[in-house]
Design a protein around this motif. Sequence first.
Motif, PDB file in Angstrom:
ATOM      1  N   TYR A  73       0.860  -1.186   0.000  1.00  0.00           N
ATOM      2  CA  TYR A  73       0.000   0.000   0.000  1.00  0.00           C
ATOM      3  C   TYR A  73       0.891   1.228   0.000  1.00  0.00           C
ATOM      4  O   TYR A  73       1.655   1.457   0.937  1.00  0.00           O
ATOM      5  N   GLN A 178      -8.477   2.351   7.638  1.00  0.00           N
ATOM      6  CA  GLN A 178      -9.280   2.003   6.472  1.00  0.00           C
ATOM      7  C   GLN A 178      -9.026   0.579   5.985  1.00  0.00           C
ATOM      8  O   GLN A 178      -9.910  -0.047   5.398  1.00  0.00           O
ATOM      9  N   HIS A 179      -7.808   0.092   6.241  1.00  0.00           N
ATOM     10  CA  HIS A 179      -7.437  -1.254   5.780  1.00  0.00           C
ATOM     11  C   HIS A 179      -6.771  -2.012   6.928  1.00  0.00           C
ATOM     12  O   HIS A 179      -5.544  -2.204   6.942  1.00  0.00           O
ATOM     13  N   GLU A 181      -6.493  -4.953   7.542  1.00  0.00           N
ATOM     14  CA  GLU A 181      -5.814  -6.187   7.146  1.00  0.00           C
ATOM     15  C   GLU A 181      -4.342  -5.960   6.811  1.00  0.00           C
ATOM     16  O   GLU A 181      -3.544  -6.912   6.743  1.00  0.00           O
ATOM     17  N   LEU A 182      -3.946  -4.702   6.609  1.00  0.00           N
ATOM     18  CA  LEU A 182      -2.563  -4.402   6.244  1.00  0.00           C
ATOM     19  C   LEU A 182      -1.645  -4.458   7.458  1.00  0.00           C
ATOM     20  O   LEU A 182      -1.996  -4.010   8.548  1.00  0.00           O
TER      21      LEU A 182
END
Length: 417
Positions: A73, A178-179, A181-182
């Motif tokens: 990302y 927002q993510h 999972e990162l």
Amino acid sequence: MHNYEHSVLLDSEKCTGCTTCLKHCPTEAIRITGHAVINDTRCIDCGECIRVCPHQAKKAVSSKLENMERFKYKIALPAPTLYGQFDNLDDVDYILDGLLRIGFDDVYEVSKAAEFVSAYTRMYLKTPGIKKPVISSACPVIVRLIGLRFPSLSENILHMLPPMEIAARLAKERAKKQHPELKDEEIGTCFISPCPGKVSYVRNGFADYKSYVDEVVSISDVYFRLIGEMSHDNDIKSLCESGIIGIGWASSGGESSAIFNENYLAADGIENVIRVLDQIENGNIPQLEFIELNACPGGCVGGVMAMENPFVAKARLQSLRHYLPVSQNIVDTNDGYIPEGYFFNELPEYHPITRLSDSIVESMRMMAEIQELKETLPGIDCGACGAPSCRAFAEDIIRKKTIRDGCPLMNRSEEEI
């Protein structure tokens, strides 16, 4: 001694030993021995030698955009200076959308972070007991210059992280939110910089502080990729989250005007900066609250890694400001609390260039010898010896870094003179 990794380097094959850089270096870090030699302990990565070299023998070294491919990302951190590089720009979103088109997953404006820093600086100036005038820490070149040439002013430096750093931290926090999972190591931040000083800041860290910025690329490296991808139709995302205050940081005086206090001074260009610091150190300056100093002429728009003439870039930013609100970021300052994440604890330790020895007695002895030797030299500061001045040449001799025969004028016979 801190092993400082520099971002301003010499291409010795292009160097002719012309002494132009020698006469402009603000810390006397350059000597000429056939070609220029840069003293790593004195260089502050201001880029002045890059700016004045007629042979392009000095260069700024930064990361390549491809280095970001190692991250899953990727977040772009555009400096507000980037907005002044493009002609006929009436909407920052064209640039921000273009950054997404060239491969970034998100964009976090450094100008947005600058508005947070401005708000907290206004609070900081009201803190009882702080030493004034407060000197901005936004330009890493200035912080290093003070450590090397004006160590007595270190207590005046504002211990607040620069907007670039705040933007990197907030960008990563937003990405994690927002993510979720990162993983931390999968999120990378890339600052798009106008100057080599920021490159050195990220590579070396800042005393006990490690930067949240993962890569620093030059504006010139991104410029042509953006030109090819910037869409001028209506199909662009609305991404701009900053206003006049944040974007104003690109030019000299922008940071100062954002503190809403008339008792400030803003100076740009390394020679002007040194004159101001001399006056502050000697007490020959009016009572001021805040000092904004930028090593580059015109402010960050004058960085050697930018594309456009700084005066043209500044004019474009002035025009762009007509389309923007004053600020898009409201900071609640009623409680008088500044988040800890906005501060750094310690300043980097530098060996002041005026310190000849760790022993005061030895320093006094060397100083007397330097002064005595200087009186025997021509005193015209011609640079023919490879040092920037007769005083610097005398110091090099006393430090045993050169020999007295290095002065060609002293070696001339009376018939030659």
